[in-house]
Design an enzyme around this catalytic site. Structure first.
Site, PDB file in Angstrom:
ATOM      1  N   ASN A  45       0.839  -1.203   0.000  1.00 30.72           N
ATOM      2  CA  ASN A  45       0.000   0.000   0.000  1.00 30.72           C
ATOM      3  C   ASN A  45       0.871   1.250   0.000  1.00 30.72           C
ATOM      4  O   ASN A  45       1.958   1.293   0.593  1.00 30.72           O
ATOM      5  CB  ASN A  45      -1.036   0.000   1.133  1.00 30.72           C
ATOM      6  CG  ASN A  45      -0.485  -0.179   2.519  1.00 30.72           C
ATOM      7  OD1 ASN A  45       0.557  -0.796   2.709  1.00 30.72           O
ATOM      8  ND2 ASN A  45      -1.175   0.365   3.502  1.00 30.72           N
ATOM      9  N   GLU A  47       0.344   5.219   0.696  1.00 40.18           N
ATOM     10  CA  GLU A  47      -0.550   6.272   1.166  1.00 40.18           C
ATOM     11  C   GLU A  47      -0.066   7.633   0.688  1.00 40.18           C
ATOM     12  O   GLU A  47       1.014   7.758   0.096  1.00 40.18           O
ATOM     13  CB  GLU A  47      -0.642   6.214   2.703  1.00 40.18           C
ATOM     14  CG  GLU A  47      -1.308   4.919   3.171  1.00 40.18           C
ATOM     15  CD  GLU A  47      -1.561   4.876   4.669  1.00 40.18           C
ATOM     16  OE1 GLU A  47      -0.998   5.704   5.410  1.00 40.18           O
ATOM     17  OE2 GLU A  47      -2.346   3.990   5.088  1.00 40.18           O
ATOM     18  N   CYS A  56      -4.307   0.694  -2.286  1.00 43.03           N
ATOM     19  CA  CYS A  56      -4.081  -0.566  -1.571  1.00 43.03           C
ATOM     20  C   CYS A  56      -3.031  -1.432  -2.266  1.00 43.03           C
ATOM     21  O   CYS A  56      -2.827  -1.349  -3.487  1.00 43.03           O
ATOM     22  CB  CYS A  56      -5.370  -1.376  -1.505  1.00 43.03           C
ATOM     23  SG  CYS A  56      -6.674  -0.638  -0.532  1.00 43.03           S
ATOM     24  N   GLU A  58      -3.144  -4.566  -3.010  1.00 50.66           N
ATOM     25  CA  GLU A  58      -3.669  -5.475  -4.032  1.00 50.66           C
ATOM     26  C   GLU A  58      -3.745  -4.796  -5.396  1.00 50.66           C
ATOM     27  O   GLU A  58      -3.438  -5.395  -6.429  1.00 50.66           O
ATOM     28  CB  GLU A  58      -5.073  -5.964  -3.656  1.00 50.66           C
ATOM     29  CG  GLU A  58      -5.132  -6.795  -2.393  1.00 50.66           C
ATOM     30  CD  GLU A  58      -5.377  -5.971  -1.136  1.00 50.66           C
ATOM     31  OE1 GLU A  58      -4.842  -4.852  -1.027  1.00 50.66           O
ATOM     32  OE2 GLU A  58      -6.106  -6.455  -0.259  1.00 50.66           O
ATOM     33  N   CYS A  89     -10.372  -4.940   0.415  1.00 50.03           N
ATOM     34  CA  CYS A  89     -11.466  -3.963   0.503  1.00 50.03           C
ATOM     35  C   CYS A  89     -12.366  -4.076  -0.728  1.00 50.03           C
ATOM     36  O   CYS A  89     -12.030  -4.743  -1.718  1.00 50.03           O
ATOM     37  CB  CYS A  89     -10.914  -2.547   0.654  1.00 50.03           C
ATOM     38  SG  CYS A  89     -10.386  -1.789  -0.895  1.00 50.03           S
ATOM     39  N   CYS A  92     -10.850  -2.997  -4.095  1.00 47.24           N
ATOM     40  CA  CYS A  92      -9.903  -3.982  -4.637  1.00 47.24           C
ATOM     41  C   CYS A  92     -10.634  -5.190  -5.206  1.00 47.24           C
ATOM     42  O   CYS A  92     -10.225  -5.753  -6.223  1.00 47.24           O
ATOM     43  CB  CYS A  92      -8.901  -4.410  -3.573  1.00 47.24           C
ATOM     44  SG  CYS A  92      -7.698  -3.119  -3.214  1.00 47.24           S
TER      45      CYS A  92
HETATM   46  N1  THU Z   1      -5.216  -1.573   2.694  1.00 46.07           N
HETATM   47  C1  THU Z   1      -4.628  -2.385   1.773  1.00 46.07           C
HETATM   48  O1  THU Z   1      -3.567  -2.053   1.223  1.00 46.07           O
HETATM   49  N2  THU Z   1      -5.227  -3.562   1.471  1.00 46.07           N
HETATM   50  C2  THU Z   1      -6.326  -4.053   2.109  1.00 46.07           C
HETATM   51  O2  THU Z   1      -6.759  -5.152   1.797  1.00 46.07           O
HETATM   52  C3  THU Z   1      -6.988  -3.266   3.159  1.00 46.07           C
HETATM   53  C4  THU Z   1      -6.486  -1.880   3.330  1.00 46.07           C
HETATM   54  C5  THU Z   1      -4.527  -0.333   3.071  1.00 46.07           C
HETATM   55  C6  THU Z   1      -5.182   0.948   2.653  1.00 46.07           C
HETATM   56  C7  THU Z   1      -4.636   1.913   3.682  1.00 46.07           C
HETATM   57  O3  THU Z   1      -3.336   2.351   3.266  1.00 46.07           O
HETATM   58  C8  THU Z   1      -4.468   1.066   4.935  1.00 46.07           C
HETATM   59  O4  THU Z   1      -4.432  -0.275   4.481  1.00 46.07           O
HETATM   60  C9  THU Z   1      -5.582   1.251   5.963  1.00 46.07           C
HETATM   61  O5  THU Z   1      -6.817   1.155   5.363  1.00 46.07           O
END
Ligand code: THU
Length: 136
Positions: A45, A47, A56, A58, A89, A92
């Site tokens: 991920n 941010e 994310c 994925e 999520c 994704c």
């Molecule tokens: N996140 C992911 O990268 N994958 C997931 O399956 C769930 C959430 C990330 C998004 C964000 O940077 C952090 O986790 C919190 O939501």
């Protein structure tokens, strides 16, 4: 991957890639790996100070696969912080559906707990390319 997907290896790639996540805001580090028709691709991920544009793990992994020429994803592994396996999520699920509605989704928590699904279970009656065929 042309050979059968080794889910243990895919999880290991996801787990290793998690260490490169850029998640200074949520501090929820996630790694992912996809097994595609062009091989294995990893993501973490990423941010952003403008929180809403964060992406994310994925989707990073899937986009890397597609940008390399892959068009089918057979499996995706997710490695989150736990204590439970992190499920992908909703955004994704939709993004991945395009490249393999029936792909295996496996998620492992740091303690080794694993959950496994088919994407079609996580996103029932999903919207995919077929819906656009024959539309006006
Ligand atoms: N996140 C992911 O990268 N994958 C997931 O399956 C769930 C959430 C990330 C998004 C964000 O940077 C952090 O986790 C919190 O939501």
């Amino acid at each position: 991957m042309s050979e059968p997907t080794d889910l243990g290896e895919l999880v290991a790639v996801a787990r290793a890639t998690r260490e490169r996540a850029y998640a200074p805001y949520g501090r929820f580090l996630v790694g992912a790996a996809v097994a595609s028709d062009g091989g294995v691709f990893a993501g973490a991920n990423v941010e952003n100070a403008s929180y809403g544009v964060s992406i994310c793990a994925e989707r990073v992994a899937a986009a890397a696969a597609v940008a390399s020429g892959a068009r089918r994803i057979d499996a995706v592994a997710v490695a989150g912080p736990g204590p439970r396996p992190t499920p992908p999520c909703g955004a994704c699920r939709q993004f991945l559906y395009e490249f393999g509605p029936d792909m295996i989704v496996v998620s492992e928590a740091p303690g080794g707990d694993r959950s496994q699904w088919r994407l079609s279970e996580l996103l029932r009656d999903g919207f995919g390319p077929a819906e656009l065929e024959g539309s006006a």
